[in-house]
Design an enzyme around this catalytic site. Structure first.
Site, PDB file in Angstrom:
ATOM      1  N   HIS A   1       6.323  12.445 115.538  1.00 25.94           N
ATOM      2  CA  HIS A   1       5.916  11.145 114.670  1.00 25.94           C
ATOM      3  C   HIS A   1       5.345  11.704 113.309  1.00 25.94           C
ATOM      4  CE1 HIS A   1       4.835   7.353 113.335  1.00 25.94           C
ATOM      5  NE2 HIS A   1       5.904   6.809 114.154  1.00 25.94           N
TER       6      HIS A   1
ATOM      7  N   ASP B   1       9.954   5.243 121.278  1.00 25.34           N
ATOM      8  CA  ASP B   1      11.101   5.282 121.536  1.00 25.34           C
ATOM      9  C   ASP B   1      11.410   5.782 122.910  1.00 25.34           C
ATOM     10  OD1 ASP B   1      11.785   5.677 118.192  1.00 25.34           O
ATOM     11  OD2 ASP B   1      12.206   3.679 119.328  1.00 25.34           O
TER      12      ASP B   1
HETATM   13  C1  SDX Z   1      10.076   6.124 114.814  1.00 25.20           C
HETATM   14  O1  SDX Z   1       7.808   6.360 110.639  1.00 25.20           O
HETATM   15  C2  SDX Z   1       7.499   5.348 111.673  1.00 25.20           C
HETATM   16  O2  SDX Z   1       6.556   4.718 111.724  1.00 25.20           O
HETATM   17  C3  SDX Z   1       8.824   5.387 112.594  1.00 25.20           C
HETATM   18  C4  SDX Z   1       8.512   4.236 113.640  1.00 25.20           C
HETATM   19  C5  SDX Z   1       8.346   3.032 113.468  1.00 25.20           C
HETATM   20  O3  SDX Z   1       7.879   2.192 114.141  1.00 25.20           O
HETATM   21  O4  SDX Z   1       8.991   2.520 112.565  1.00 25.20           O
HETATM   22  O5  SDX Z   1       7.510   4.780 114.620  1.00 25.20           O
HETATM   23  C6  SDX Z   1       9.609   4.576 114.685  1.00 25.20           C
HETATM   24  O6  SDX Z   1      11.114   6.340 114.079  1.00 25.20           O
HETATM   25  C7  SDX Z   1       9.794   6.902 115.815  1.00 25.20           C
HETATM   26  C8  SDX Z   1      10.379   8.214 115.718  1.00 25.20           C
HETATM   27  C9  SDX Z   1      11.855   8.218 116.438  1.00 25.20           C
HETATM   28  N1  SDX Z   1      12.327   9.567 116.408  1.00 25.20           N
HETATM   29  C10 SDX Z   1      12.611  10.371 117.254  1.00 25.20           C
HETATM   30  O7  SDX Z   1      11.985  10.373 118.476  1.00 25.20           O
HETATM   31  C11 SDX Z   1      13.228  11.770 116.869  1.00 25.20           C
HETATM   32  C12 SDX Z   1      12.595  13.011 117.184  1.00 25.20           C
HETATM   33  N2  SDX Z   1      11.549  13.145 116.357  1.00 25.20           N
HETATM   34  C13 SDX Z   1      11.714  14.003 115.289  1.00 25.20           C
HETATM   35  O8  SDX Z   1      12.972  13.943 114.795  1.00 25.20           O
HETATM   36  C14 SDX Z   1      10.420  14.036 114.290  1.00 25.20           C
HETATM   37  O9  SDX Z   1       9.555  14.156 115.056  1.00 25.20           O
HETATM   38  C15 SDX Z   1      10.309  12.943 113.369  1.00 25.20           C
HETATM   39  C16 SDX Z   1      11.449  12.629 112.696  1.00 25.20           C
HETATM   40  C17 SDX Z   1      10.081  11.803 114.287  1.00 25.20           C
HETATM   41  C18 SDX Z   1       9.052  13.106 112.596  1.00 25.20           C
HETATM   42  O10 SDX Z   1       9.704  14.109 111.580  1.00 25.20           O
HETATM   43  P1  SDX Z   1       8.694  15.032 110.601  1.00 25.20           P
HETATM   44  O11 SDX Z   1       7.427  14.106 110.433  1.00 25.20           O
HETATM   45  O12 SDX Z   1       9.480  15.039 109.235  1.00 25.20           O
HETATM   46  O13 SDX Z   1       8.196  16.421 111.327  1.00 25.20           O
HETATM   47  P2  SDX Z   1       8.963  17.608 111.046  1.00 25.20           P
HETATM   48  O14 SDX Z   1      10.470  17.469 111.118  1.00 25.20           O
HETATM   49  O15 SDX Z   1       8.429  18.287 109.728  1.00 25.20           O
HETATM   50  O16 SDX Z   1       8.430  18.314 112.286  1.00 25.20           O
HETATM   51  C19 SDX Z   1       7.404  19.243 112.276  1.00 25.20           C
HETATM   52  C20 SDX Z   1       7.447  20.422 113.306  1.00 25.20           C
HETATM   53  C21 SDX Z   1       8.747  20.965 112.866  1.00 25.20           C
HETATM   54  O17 SDX Z   1       8.742  22.460 113.742  1.00 25.20           O
HETATM   55  P3  SDX Z   1       8.295  23.660 112.342  1.00 25.20           P
HETATM   56  O18 SDX Z   1       9.330  23.609 111.414  1.00 25.20           O
HETATM   57  O19 SDX Z   1       7.214  23.332 112.187  1.00 25.20           O
HETATM   58  O20 SDX Z   1       8.587  24.807 113.451  1.00 25.20           O
HETATM   59  O21 SDX Z   1       7.885  19.779 114.549  1.00 25.20           O
HETATM   60  C22 SDX Z   1       8.933  20.264 114.959  1.00 25.20           C
HETATM   61  C23 SDX Z   1       9.990  20.362 113.858  1.00 25.20           C
HETATM   62  O22 SDX Z   1      10.926  21.306 114.247  1.00 25.20           O
HETATM   63  N3  SDX Z   1       9.635  18.870 115.813  1.00 25.20           N
HETATM   64  C24 SDX Z   1      10.163  18.795 116.773  1.00 25.20           C
HETATM   65  C25 SDX Z   1      10.339  17.450 117.103  1.00 25.20           C
HETATM   66  N4  SDX Z   1       9.729  16.693 116.141  1.00 25.20           N
HETATM   67  C26 SDX Z   1       9.174  17.676 115.298  1.00 25.20           C
HETATM   68  N5  SDX Z   1      10.742  19.918 117.575  1.00 25.20           N
HETATM   69  C27 SDX Z   1      11.298  19.455 118.607  1.00 25.20           C
HETATM   70  N6  SDX Z   1      11.780  18.113 119.220  1.00 25.20           N
HETATM   71  C28 SDX Z   1      11.062  17.047 118.326  1.00 25.20           C
HETATM   72  N7  SDX Z   1      11.068  15.715 118.514  1.00 25.20           N
END
Ligand code: SDX
Length: 428
Positions: free
Chosen positions: A307, A364
């Site tokens: 998140h 989710d």
């Molecule tokens: C919602 O914003 C809100 O409030 C949203 C929400 C709402 O109520 O409106 O809460 C609803 O959208 C919840 C999120 C639902 N999405 C998912 O579950 C999809 C999977 N999650 C990711 O795509 C991700 O965690 C996000 C999009 C939710 C957040 O992405 P960020 O904040 O841009 O974080 P990032 O992509 O910069 O990740 C940081 C690190 C990275 O690794 P490094 O580059 O540091 O090595 O964490 C890793 C990412 O690769 N990472 C994951 C991951 N989420 C982040 N690796 C594997 N699986 C994951 N799910």
């Protein structure tokens, strides 16, 4: 802490006032930055460190896992309130008294009929159309049938638009689902409560009496409350920026629905179920999917994990996980997917990759398990998220318009070609 921030650029130093919120959050007010520095701006892809507004609607503390709507804790609201009174609190600022709630519901019911010509639009969609695309289109189309709802400035006109969309949106949700199922499009009954009637519109069969299940009604109330607002998330920021051009409420909401559709945002609840199903088909091999999620060369992410704000447990996920147990138990549903979800969660919570990045289950991760137990098709999961988020989107749009916020128009840093002459095609 002093109430100014100092910035040094080259030999010049600048001072900017600090803004402090009621929960002691602090921001640097850089409204004068570009003018004071002869053109210097900030840049922050994904706005990870940038606030777009001051808002009194929802408070999140990502480190402590706190979520409050209008000061009320999400735990209390999920446990003690119903969705319509939470919607009222988000939009108007306080939980309503009995008379206020009754008038609100009555005004909404008076607007719960959708122009029959909307059915012609639904008929034009192929049955394979994703419900989020249908819902976004129908929500925008509502403007055509309610032109007075476009550019509203007065609170009175806003109220009319708000009760209009709160009345019609559940009908569009039910019709979107039933059209795919080949069922007649209906209106339920105005004698029912707001959430009860959503269930009746969605699930009643043409040839039998719909029997309301208190378990399912309470579960849906709770899920809609948990999804109702979440400060400046992607889809809410979309509603705000579209609304800032004074496009109407319905057009702004239609844009928000499209933003929510993405699998990184609200579309994750559908992607979680599809992921869990794939793991189940793969013999429950969670370790294989954990490895894929950690592999930088693999685009796969563990859906429902991570998140932007919560670097601790998403408080909604905690509530939904408990509710999943209760609902499946009360309904006598034994869903192996739930066991796979629990196994995946335990592995992730003990895996350094996830622990180091503070990746926890989000709203989710478990919600789809309940929706499925309620008989909601997986393609409708994100539509249910939109149904819950509707009052939050409305509240944020209303706050932005009443505060007369300026049109949203970010700057950029240009990294393209410098000036060059046009060359005729013969010379290219
Ligand atoms: C919602 O914003 C809100 O409030 C949203 C929400 C709402 O109520 O409106 O809460 C609803 O959208 C919840 C999120 C639902 N999405 C998912 O579950 C999809 C999977 N999650 C990711 O795509 C991700 O965690 C996000 C999009 C939710 C957040 O992405 P960020 O904040 O841009 O974080 P990032 O992509 O910069 O990740 C940081 C690190 C990275 O690794 P490094 O580059 O540091 O090595 O964490 C890793 C990412 O690769 N990472 C994951 C991951 N989420 C982040 N690796 C594997 N699986 C994951 N799910």
């Amino acid at each position: 802490m002093s109430d100014i921030a100092k910035l040094q650029i080259g030999d010049n130093s600048y001072e900017f006032p600090l803004v402090k919120g009621t929960e002691n959050e602090v921001a640097i007010n850089i409204k004068t930055l570009r003018g004071a520095t002869n053109g210097v701006i900030t840049i922050d892809p994904g706005y990870k460190n940038t606030g777009s507004c001051e808002s009194a609607i929802t408070f999140l503390d990502g480190e402590k896992g706190i979520l409050r709507y209008r000061g009320y804790s999400i735990e209390e609201l999920a446990d003690k309130a119903d969705f319509l009174e939470v919607a009222y609190a988000l939009i108007f600022g306080d939980l309503p008294n009995k008379e206020e709630l009754e008038k609100f519901h009555s005004d909404i019911k008076a607007q719960s009929v959708v122009d029959d010509d909307v059915k012609k639009i639904i008929d034009a969609f192929p049955k394979t159309a994703h419900p989020m695309g249908v819902l976004s289109s129908l929500t925008s189309a509502l403007t055509a049938f309610n032109p007075s709802s476009v550019n509203v400035d007065s609170e009175e006109d806003m109220y009319k638009s708000i009760v209009r969309i709160l009345g019609k949106f559940p009908v569009l949700v039910a019709w979107t689902m039933r059209k795919k199922q080949g069922l007649p499009l209906n209106y339920g009954s105005s004698s029912l409560g707001y959430v009860e009637n959503i269930l009746k519109m969605m699930f009643e069969k043409p040839n039998e009496e719909y029997v309301m299940s208190p378990i399912i009604k309470n579960a849906l109330d709770k899920l809609l409350i948990l999804h109702a607002d979440h400060e400046q998330n992607c889809s809410t920021s979309t509603v705000r920026i579209v609304g800032s051009s004074h496009a109407g409420l319905f057009a702004s909401l239609s844009a928000g629905i499209s933003a929510l559709w993405g699998p990184l945002h609200g579309g994750a609840n559908q992607a979680v179920l599809e992921m869990l199903e794939a793991i189940k088909e793969d013999g429950g091999d969670t370790k294989k999917y954990m490895a894929k999620a950690k592999d930088k060369n693999d685009p796969f992410r563990l859906m429902g994990f991570g998140h932007r704000v919560y670097k601790n447990f998403d408080p909604r996920a905690t509530i939904i996980k408990a509710a999943a147990d209760e609902v499946l138990n009360d309904l006598g549903v034994n869903d192996p997917i739930l066991e796979i979800a629990r196994g995946l969660e335990q592995e992730a919570l003990n895996d350094p990759y996830f622990v180091d990045r503070k990746l926890y289950p989000n709203v989710d991760f478990y919600s789809g398990i309940i929706y499925r137990a309620m008989g909601i098709p997986v393609e409708m999961f994100t539509v249910m998220f939109a149904l819950g988020r509707l009052p939050g989107w409305i509240a944020q749009w209303k706050e932005m318009r009443l505060k007369k916020e300026p049109i949203g128009r970010p700057r950029q840093i240009y990294t393209g070609e410098n000036l060059r002459d046009f060359t005729s095609i013969e010379k290219r």
